[in-house]
Design an enzyme around this catalytic site. Structure first.
Site, PDB file in Angstrom:
ATOM      1  N   ARG A 120       3.809  14.125   0.480  1.00 24.37           N
ATOM      2  CA  ARG A 120       4.009  14.235   1.934  1.00 24.37           C
ATOM      3  C   ARG A 120       2.817  13.706   2.739  1.00 24.37           C
ATOM      4  O   ARG A 120       2.658  14.044   3.920  1.00 24.37           O
ATOM      5  CB  ARG A 120       4.335  15.677   2.339  1.00 24.37           C
ATOM      6  CG  ARG A 120       5.645  16.189   1.753  1.00 24.37           C
ATOM      7  CD  ARG A 120       6.038  17.512   2.395  1.00 24.37           C
ATOM      8  NE  ARG A 120       7.339  17.947   1.897  1.00 24.37           N
ATOM      9  CZ  ARG A 120       7.526  18.759   0.865  1.00 24.37           C
ATOM     10  NH1 ARG A 120       6.463  19.218   0.202  1.00 24.37           N
ATOM     11  NH2 ARG A 120       8.727  19.111   0.488  1.00 24.37           N
ATOM     12  N   LYS A 142       1.227   1.205  11.691  1.00 20.87           N
ATOM     13  CA  LYS A 142       2.533   0.824  11.159  1.00 20.87           C
ATOM     14  C   LYS A 142       2.424   0.532   9.664  1.00 20.87           C
ATOM     15  O   LYS A 142       1.569  -0.258   9.243  1.00 20.87           O
ATOM     16  CB  LYS A 142       3.076  -0.418  11.870  1.00 20.87           C
ATOM     17  CG  LYS A 142       3.642  -0.161  13.246  1.00 20.87           C
ATOM     18  CD  LYS A 142       4.282  -1.428  13.797  1.00 20.87           C
ATOM     19  CE  LYS A 142       4.953  -1.196  15.123  1.00 20.87           C
ATOM     20  NZ  LYS A 142       5.584  -2.431  15.635  1.00 20.87           N
ATOM     21  N   GLU A 184      -2.839 -14.695  16.461  1.00 26.12           N
ATOM     22  CA  GLU A 184      -2.609 -13.364  17.019  1.00 26.12           C
ATOM     23  C   GLU A 184      -3.680 -13.017  18.063  1.00 26.12           C
ATOM     24  O   GLU A 184      -3.408 -12.308  19.030  1.00 26.12           O
ATOM     25  CB  GLU A 184      -2.582 -12.313  15.913  1.00 26.12           C
ATOM     26  CG  GLU A 184      -1.386 -12.414  14.974  1.00 26.12           C
ATOM     27  CD  GLU A 184      -0.100 -11.841  15.575  1.00 26.12           C
ATOM     28  OE1 GLU A 184      -0.134 -11.345  16.722  1.00 26.12           O
ATOM     29  OE2 GLU A 184       0.939 -11.893  14.891  1.00 26.12           O
ATOM     30  N   LYS A 220      -5.831  -4.334  21.112  1.00 27.54           N
ATOM     31  CA  LYS A 220      -4.742  -3.656  20.413  1.00 27.54           C
ATOM     32  C   LYS A 220      -4.957  -2.150  20.398  1.00 27.54           C
ATOM     33  O   LYS A 220      -4.001  -1.375  20.535  1.00 27.54           O
ATOM     34  CB  LYS A 220      -4.591  -4.185  18.985  1.00 27.54           C
ATOM     35  CG  LYS A 220      -3.389  -3.556  18.291  1.00 27.54           C
ATOM     36  CD  LYS A 220      -2.923  -4.271  17.061  1.00 27.54           C
ATOM     37  CE  LYS A 220      -1.627  -3.637  16.552  1.00 27.54           C
ATOM     38  NZ  LYS A 220      -1.147  -4.258  15.300  1.00 27.54           N
ATOM     39  N   GLU A 230       5.810   2.186  20.218  1.00 28.45           N
ATOM     40  CA  GLU A 230       6.495   1.016  20.768  1.00 28.45           C
ATOM     41  C   GLU A 230       7.694   1.382  21.641  1.00 28.45           C
ATOM     42  O   GLU A 230       8.781   0.811  21.532  1.00 28.45           O
ATOM     43  CB  GLU A 230       6.932   0.076  19.641  1.00 28.45           C
ATOM     44  CG  GLU A 230       7.064  -1.379  20.066  1.00 28.45           C
ATOM     45  CD  GLU A 230       7.246  -2.334  18.913  1.00 28.45           C
ATOM     46  OE1 GLU A 230       8.218  -3.072  18.949  1.00 28.45           O
ATOM     47  OE2 GLU A 230       6.412  -2.328  17.986  1.00 28.45           O
ATOM     48  N   ARG A 234       3.582  -1.187  24.131  1.00 25.83           N
ATOM     49  CA  ARG A 234       3.272  -1.823  22.845  1.00 25.83           C
ATOM     50  C   ARG A 234       4.173  -3.023  22.558  1.00 25.83           C
ATOM     51  O   ARG A 234       3.841  -3.880  21.736  1.00 25.83           O
ATOM     52  CB  ARG A 234       3.368  -0.792  21.706  1.00 25.83           C
ATOM     53  CG  ARG A 234       2.864  -1.336  20.374  1.00 25.83           C
ATOM     54  CD  ARG A 234       2.654  -0.244  19.352  1.00 25.83           C
ATOM     55  NE  ARG A 234       2.225  -0.798  18.075  1.00 25.83           N
ATOM     56  CZ  ARG A 234       1.772  -0.080  17.048  1.00 25.83           C
ATOM     57  NH1 ARG A 234       1.658   1.236  17.162  1.00 25.83           N
ATOM     58  NH2 ARG A 234       1.398  -0.660  15.925  1.00 25.83           N
ATOM     59  N   ASN A 238       4.752  -8.088  20.884  1.00 23.08           N
ATOM     60  CA  ASN A 238       5.818  -8.953  20.384  1.00 23.08           C
ATOM     61  C   ASN A 238       5.839 -10.307  21.087  1.00 23.08           C
ATOM     62  O   ASN A 238       6.753 -11.110  20.847  1.00 23.08           O
ATOM     63  CB  ASN A 238       7.182  -8.272  20.573  1.00 23.08           C
ATOM     64  CG  ASN A 238       7.338  -7.043  19.697  1.00 23.08           C
ATOM     65  OD1 ASN A 238       6.894  -7.022  18.561  1.00 23.08           O
ATOM     66  ND2 ASN A 238       7.954  -6.000  20.238  1.00 23.08           N
ATOM     67  N   HIS A 241       7.101 -13.441  19.396  1.00 22.54           N
ATOM     68  CA  HIS A 241       7.606 -13.059  18.078  1.00 22.54           C
ATOM     69  C   HIS A 241       9.117 -13.217  17.907  1.00 22.54           C
ATOM     70  O   HIS A 241       9.596 -13.269  16.776  1.00 22.54           O
ATOM     71  CB  HIS A 241       7.193 -11.617  17.759  1.00 22.54           C
ATOM     72  CG  HIS A 241       5.784 -11.503  17.261  1.00 22.54           C
ATOM     73  ND1 HIS A 241       4.698 -11.896  18.011  1.00 22.54           N
ATOM     74  CD2 HIS A 241       5.272 -11.055  16.083  1.00 22.54           C
ATOM     75  CE1 HIS A 241       3.591 -11.686  17.323  1.00 22.54           C
ATOM     76  NE2 HIS A 241       3.908 -11.183  16.151  1.00 22.54           N
ATOM     77  N   HIS A 245       9.956 -14.873  14.491  1.00 20.25           N
ATOM     78  CA  HIS A 245      10.743 -14.246  13.432  1.00 20.25           C
ATOM     79  C   HIS A 245      11.950 -15.108  13.068  1.00 20.25           C
ATOM     80  O   HIS A 245      12.357 -15.162  11.902  1.00 20.25           O
ATOM     81  CB  HIS A 245      11.193 -12.859  13.866  1.00 20.25           C
ATOM     82  CG  HIS A 245      10.082 -11.860  13.927  1.00 20.25           C
ATOM     83  ND1 HIS A 245      10.132 -10.721  14.701  1.00 20.25           N
ATOM     84  CD2 HIS A 245       8.868 -11.827  13.315  1.00 20.25           C
ATOM     85  CE1 HIS A 245       9.000 -10.036  14.550  1.00 20.25           C
ATOM     86  NE2 HIS A 245       8.230 -10.693  13.719  1.00 20.25           N
ATOM     87  N   HIS A 258       2.857 -16.831   9.135  1.00 13.41           N
ATOM     88  CA  HIS A 258       3.304 -15.989  10.243  1.00 13.41           C
ATOM     89  C   HIS A 258       2.622 -16.371  11.560  1.00 13.41           C
ATOM     90  O   HIS A 258       3.283 -16.530  12.598  1.00 13.41           O
ATOM     91  CB  HIS A 258       3.029 -14.513   9.938  1.00 13.41           C
ATOM     92  CG  HIS A 258       3.327 -13.606  11.094  1.00 13.41           C
ATOM     93  ND1 HIS A 258       4.607 -13.321  11.508  1.00 13.41           N
ATOM     94  CD2 HIS A 258       2.495 -12.945  11.947  1.00 13.41           C
ATOM     95  CE1 HIS A 258       4.562 -12.519  12.558  1.00 13.41           C
ATOM     96  NE2 HIS A 258       3.299 -12.267  12.840  1.00 13.41           N
TER      97      HIS A 258
END
Length: 345
Positions: A120, A142, A184, A220, A230, A234, A238, A241, A245, A258
């Site tokens: 956990r 994340k 980025e 960030k 998000e 936040r 993106n 993106h 993507h 990326h």
């Protein structure tokens, strides 16, 4: 602002999920015990990372075991997640022990997710060794794995106990990988920091790498503190993106990294009055500014499946002036026109 990593700067990040420090220290990987407080650690890395990095961490801990996984996005799967759990069980890891990620975003995502679920949740430390992971994925909590061909579909918000950013680990990276990560940082600058963008414009980014990384992480950190999960602000991360993507899904990372996809994705989301400045910075970093024309139709179709779609509309992050942004909900037909306009230039 002049910044030197050997000043041992740090940023404190506090969210509802947890509080941790991002430590900037050249040579920090050789001082891992200064930041890692657990006696026993599973150090997770991949075979694309110089082996001496994980060994350097292990040498500073009283009880460390190294698990080396294959390099690449394909590693972020259920089988390797299970392999990590098996290693933890077989070596009698308990709640007082920890996992340490040494590598790029793939290693950090996978190791962090395993740490979030074992017993956990056990302590997790992240030592990112690429520009991309240092400025982006190592901060924000994340963690995830890919499942059934869908990227990051299984995951959790699970902040690390600490992040160690050691720019000495970047010395072995090829220039293309450095530029990949800096895309980025350009994203952060365009949306939030005019002075950082001007640093890209008016100097050699490679000579100011430490300052760029620090300022990018600071941006960030402020965004994550304001909106950890998000639900609002936040989403600015993106920027570029949606198209990025889509390019990744069409090309399966064969043509572009990326950050290179993000570079392409940012161009149509910038107002025409600043677009030339943006393209000049991307060219300076030897980053692409548009995809191959033969892929255009497939890429646009892939955009339709973006999670930011709502009916026939899509929500985009748009930059009209450097250092400023707005969220804009527009018809997909307008978004398609914006992309095709850039493609035809």
């Amino acid at each position: 602002m002049t910044f030197k990593v050997n000043e041992n700067k740090s940023l404190n990040i506090k969210t509802a999920t947890g509080e941790y420090k991002v430590n900037f220290c050249r040579g920090g990987i050789k001082q891992a015990d200064k930041y890692i407080k657990n006696n026993k650690a599973l150090i997770i890395t991949d075979n694309g990372v110089p082996a001496e990095y994980a060994q350097a961490v292990k040498s500073r801990l009283s009880d460390g075991k190294i698990l080396t996984l294959p390099q690449g996005e394909a590693t972020k799967n259920m089988d390797n997640y299970q392999k990590i759990l098996s290693t933890l069980v077989e070596n009698n890891f308990t709640r007082s022990d920890c996992i340490v990620a040494v590598g790029g975003g793939v290693v950090g995502d996978l190791a962090g997710f395993a740490a979030s679920t074992y017993m956990r949740g056990i302590d997790f430390y992240n030592i990112p060794t690429t520009v991309l992971s240092q400025v982006d994925s190592s901060v924000g909590g994340k963690t995830a794995i890919d499942f059934m061909g869908i990227k990051n579909i299984v995951g959790a918000f699970y902040p690390p106990k600490a992040v160690i950013i050691d720019t000495d680990t970047l010395k072995t990276l090829p220039e293309r990988q450095i530029a990949n990560g800096l895309a980025e940082s350009v994203k952060m600058a365009l949306t939030n920091d005019k002075e950082l963008f001007e640093l890209f414009e008016n100097s050699n980014p490679l000579e100011n790498l430490e300052e760029i990384i620090y300022r990018s992480v600071k941006i960030k950190a402020e965004i994550v503190e304001a909106d950890e999960k998000e639900k609002g602000l936040r989403r600015v991360l993106n920027f570029g993106h949606t198209l990025a993507h889509a390019i990744e899904s069409v090309n399966q990372m064969e043509k572009y990294y990326h950050g290179e996809c993000v570079a392409i994705g940012m161009v149509p989301m910038c107002d025409t009055k600043i677009r030339e400045r943006v393209i000049n910075v991307l060219n300076k970093l030897i980053l692409p500014t548009k995809p191959d024309k033969e892929d255009a139709d497939e890429i646009i179709k892939a955009c339709i499946h973006d999670k930011k779609m709502s009916g026939d509309d899509i929500t985009v992050v748009y930059v009209s002036n450097v250092g400023e942004f707005r969220f804009e909900k527009i018809p997909f037909s307008k978004y398609e026109d914006m992309i095709r306009q850039v493609l035809n230039q």
